[in-house]
Design an enzyme around this catalytic site. Structure first.
Site, PDB file in Angstrom:
ATOM      1  N   HIS A 333       9.323 -40.078  66.717  1.00 20.57           N
ATOM      2  CA  HIS A 333       8.973 -38.877  66.117  1.00 20.57           C
ATOM      3  C   HIS A 333       8.815 -39.053  64.700  1.00 20.57           C
ATOM      4  CE1 HIS A 333       9.079 -34.795  64.635  1.00 20.57           C
ATOM      5  NE2 HIS A 333       8.038 -34.419  65.437  1.00 20.57           N
ATOM      6  N   ARG A 495      -8.796 -31.215  22.383  1.00 21.88           N
ATOM      7  CA  ARG A 495      -8.573 -29.492  22.333  1.00 21.88           C
ATOM      8  C   ARG A 495      -7.659 -29.116  21.219  1.00 21.88           C
ATOM      9  NH1 ARG A 495      -6.185 -26.280  27.200  1.00 21.88           N
ATOM     10  NH2 ARG A 495      -4.385 -26.835  26.298  1.00 21.88           N
ATOM     11  N   ASN A 645      -7.620 -23.280  35.037  1.00 22.05           N
ATOM     12  CA  ASN A 645      -6.271 -22.514  35.348  1.00 22.05           C
ATOM     13  C   ASN A 645      -6.294 -21.163  34.659  1.00 22.05           C
ATOM     14  OD1 ASN A 645      -5.791 -25.000  36.147  1.00 22.05           O
ATOM     15  ND2 ASN A 645      -4.772 -25.979  34.314  1.00 22.05           N
ATOM     16  N   ASP A 646      -6.825 -21.251  33.609  1.00 25.63           N
ATOM     17  CA  ASP A 646      -7.065 -19.883  32.867  1.00 25.63           C
ATOM     18  C   ASP A 646      -7.985 -19.082  33.683  1.00 25.63           C
ATOM     19  OD1 ASP A 646      -5.033 -19.300  30.880  1.00 25.63           O
ATOM     20  OD2 ASP A 646      -5.659 -21.060  29.767  1.00 25.63           O
ATOM     21  N   CYS A 708     -11.661 -29.220  33.736  1.00 21.21           N
ATOM     22  CA  CYS A 708     -10.508 -29.845  33.177  1.00 21.21           C
ATOM     23  C   CYS A 708      -9.067 -29.072  33.675  1.00 21.21           C
ATOM     24  CB  CYS A 708     -10.289 -30.178  31.626  1.00 21.21           C
ATOM     25  SG  CYS A 708     -10.234 -28.619  30.595  1.00 21.21           S
TER      26      CYS A 708
END
Ligand code: PEP
Ligand code: MG
Length: 751
Positions: A333, A495, A645-646, A708
């Site tokens: 297993h 950025r 994300n934001d 991104c």
């Protein structure tokens, strides 16, 4: 009686009671194992097969007593009643906890339901010419084209898969029973050709006759999956496209996992079977619950150490870095599940004795206690004391071949999120075609830089701030030169500063005291500044483009560093096309103001270098409003990059940092199908992305659009990006191969 063999009859009987007790009446298996162990000791039997009929007859009576005591009913003698109870048990097993966990881990809907088939049996325990085993048409660990498997003479299937006896490798079957071996091998190849994939087969030989019990597609390690997929294309069994679709992109992660640094010193304390490759370091725990509890929210890395594992352990196995068992073979297993999960796993480690109740295991004279660190090498089977250094994985030829096919197939470009030349190097080695996000704030945390950043934040006026920024300029310029050099003319999106400034200031009183001395600033002034920068909702506060608009000199310094770096490289004939990205834009005017600053600096810098170079100024789309007014923003913005994300945070109104408090409940109660910060919410956030693209391109035809956020490396989100018409995805360097394959699959599925 058919066989006139009482030993066989009693062996079959005791097995039946044991399995019935376990599956139907929920009697713990170990109760039967204990009775069996005692019996073996009493009769001086080395293996189960050495037990004589008398011993087995006694065992049958003892097993019945165990069943009655712990299962609550007399063992039923009526075959119809046995069948009825067994069928019911299978149906109820659909809703037990471990089945639910298994479904959750494998995205199998609860509503699917299960079936029961009733079959007559053949017996591998009918004597010396009977046997049972499990085999694979190729090595499921490496993918090598060899017949692979294990068997046990005079035994039943359970003995092999439960790992309670150590079976013989299939190569020995060739010597011991050559005719059976040939037959089995032939059947295997035939099934493999028919199903066009590796088969995992269970077989039994009853008094010299081979019976195939079942065949299914073989579970395999990622390494094997890739090797097999490319091999079978070469053998003409399947097409390249089929091979690409056959690999789970998430599984590629396993190939990118670390191995033991051969130069590292280590102390091997035990050796077991190398069941699933890779290496793992973690603190020892002895049960699945502890593994789950300690790893909650990434608090600890653990290694699950067990006598052997069973399906109840599945959640703990998923939580652990690696698995070590004292018993079991390569098809036990732990081995099969570990391999499927891509988890480093060592099984059948007879050198260790596990004492779960005493919370330690011994290996020779070494005692390893709970929470002591150990290291496993799932490729060699070695168990080492302490934390051993690991190194990055190397990519095989098949892996590169498969990804080359993926590259020919995909439409989406794949970039990486990288903030340093080192990250950029890794990204390129993994096949990144550019940098989609360089978070410049990560360059502000270096040991020499942080004091200067703090000086800039604590500056009393513009002049003082500019003086501090001037000190940061050479650092930033050097960073960009390093990145541009590694990327050799591939696109690089940089950025401008994004996080709220308080993130750079010391929080604790001790730290504040140290910094005030270091910078020669009065402690009181420092504390006042920290307090003044404190925000109730910093994620919605003074950050992103809002910083550069209130302090344009920050943007000026960053732009100057970018363009000076680019001009330096152009002088050396490296054609960089910088892409400057403004974060957190919500209103077109925010973008316009920031762009004016950047353009002015670009113009000045290029004039100084007597160069004209192409550059782009674009924006993140991570505030919902930006997606809605994308047509207006695109009047000035030359590219878009979705910061999902934001965008997820603001679309749901879920704090990125606090979602852990309620997400587990949401998932359990089916409020959400998945963590939206992992898998893109296609209905909500995805709808905003579609609006943003459509409006952006309505203003600026052919506008370059990427993503991104973390979703850029997640396969289902990548498929969405393909369908929505994005140009590229950008993700962490280690996920670049995953993204390349996922993008190819998206193209194939949406042809
Ligand atoms: C985003 O918000 O998706 C993003 C990439 O930016 P960050 O994670 O740095 O906020
Ligand atoms: Mg963001």
């Amino acid at each position: 009686m058919k066989t006139e063999n009482p030993r066989f009859a009693y062996d079959a009987y005791r097995r039946f009671i044991q399995m019935f007790g376990d599956v139907v009446l929920n009697v713990e298996r170990k109760r039967f194992e204990e009775a069996l162990g005692k019996k073996k000791a009493a009769f001086g039997a080395k293996t189960d097969a050495d037990l004589p009929a008398d011993a087995l007859k006694e065992l049958v009576a003892e097993y019945k007593a165990i069943t009655k005591q712990h299962g609550g009913i007399d063992f039923p003698d009526d075959p119809k009643e046995q069948l009825r109870l067994a069928v019911n048990a299978v149906f109820s097993s659909w809703n037990n906890e471990r089945a639910k966990v298994y479904r959750r881990l494998n995205s199998i809907p609860d509503s699917l339901g299960t079936g029961v088939s009733v079959q007559s049996m053949v017996f591998g325990n009918m004597g010396a010419t009977s046997l049972t085993g499990v085999c694979f048409t190729r090595d499921p660990g490496t993918g090598e084209n060899v017949f692979y498997g294990e068997y046990l003479v005079n035994a039943q299937g359970e003995d092999v898969v439960a790992g309670t006896r150590t079976p013989k490798p299939i190569a020995e079957l060739k010597k011991e029973f050559p005719t059976i071996y040939e037959q089995l091998h032939r059947v295997g190849l035939r099934l493999q050709t028919y199903f066009k994939d590796v088969q995992d087969m269970e077989f039994t030989v009853e008094e010299g006759t081979l019976y195939m019990l079942q065949t299914r597609t073989g579970k395999r390690t990622a390494r094997a999956a890739v090797t097999i997929a490319t091999d079978v294309v070469r053998e003409g069994l399947i097409t390249k496209e089929a091979a690409l679709l056959r690999i789970d992109p998430g599984q590629l992660d396993q190939l990118l996992h670390p191995t033991i640094d051969p130069k590292a010193k280590s102390r091997v304390i035990a050796r077991g079977l190398p069941a699933s490759p890779g290496a793992a370091v973690g603190k020892v725990v002895f049960n699945a619950r502890r593994a789950v509890a300690l790893t909650e929210e990434g608090a600890e890395r653990v290694i699950l150490v067990r006598e052997e594992t069973s399906p109840e352990d599945i959640e703990g196995m998923a939580a652990a870095q690696g698995i070590l068992t004292a018993r079991g073979g390569m098809t036990s297993h732990a081995a099969v599940v570990g391999r499927g999960m891509g988890k480093c796993c060592v099984v059948g480690c007879n050198d260790i004795t596990v004492r779960e109740e005493e919370r330690h295991f011994t290996a020779g004279d070494v005692i390893v206690k709970e929470l002591d660190p150990i290291t496993l090498n799932g490729t060699s089977g070695e168990v080492m004391l302490g934390e051993v250094a690991l190194i990055k994985p190397q990519l095989t030829r098949s892996f590169k071949q498969l990804l080359a096919w993926a590259d020919q197939t995909r439409r989406l470009r794949v970039r990486a999120n990288a903030d340093t030349p080192q990250d950029a190097r890794v990204a390129r080695d993994f096949g990144a075609e550019g940098i989609g996000l360089c978070r410049t704030e990560h360059m502000f945390f270096g040991e020499e830089r942080l004091p200067v950043v703090r000086e800039m934040i604590l500056a009393k006026d513009v002049t003082a701030r500019k003086a501090a920024l001037a000190k940061l300029l050479p650092f930033q310029r050097q960073d960009f030169i390093g990145i541009f050099e590694v990327m050799e003319g591939l696109p690089v999106t940089i950025r401008l500063l994004d996080p709220p400034l308080h993130e750079f200031l010391p929080n604790t009183p001790e730290e504040q005291e140290r910094v005030s001395k270091q910078l020669g600033i009065e402690l009181r002034t420092l504390r006042e500044t920290v307090n003044s920068l404190h925000e109730i909702n910093p994620m919605l506060g003074h950050r992103g483009c809002r910083l550069g608009i209130t302090y344009p000199e920050i943007n000026e310094m960053q732009a100057q560093a970018i363009f000076e770096a680019a001009c330096e490289l152009w002088r050396d004939h490296v054609k960089v096309v910088p892409e400057v990205m403004i974060p957190l834009v919500g209103h077109p005017q925010e973008f316009r103001l920031a762009k004016e600053t950047i353009d002015a600096v670009a113009k000045r810098t290029m004039a100084r270098y007597k160069l004209t170079l192409r550059y782009l100024v674009g924006t993140m789309i991570e505030v919902p409003r930006a997606a809605v007014v994308a047509d207006r923003i695109a009047e000035d913005a030359e590219f878009f990059s979705f910061g999902t994300n934001d965008l997820t945070q603001m679309t749901f109104g879920f704090s990125r940092d606090d979602i852990g408090k309620f997400l587990p409940h949401y998932l359990k109660a089916n409020v959400l199908p998945a963590d939206p910060f992992v898998k893109l919410d296609q209905d909500g956030v995805g709808a905003l992305i579609r609006i943003g693209i459509q409006k952006g391109r309505a203003t600026r035809k052919g506008l370059k659009v990427g993503i991104c956020g973390e979703h850029g490396g997640e396969p289902s989100s990548i498929e969405f990006c393909h369908r929505a018409g994005l140009d590229y995805v950008s993700c962490s360097p280690y996920r670049v191969p995953v993204a390349r394959l996922a993008a190819a699959q998206a193209a194939l599925r949406n042809k």
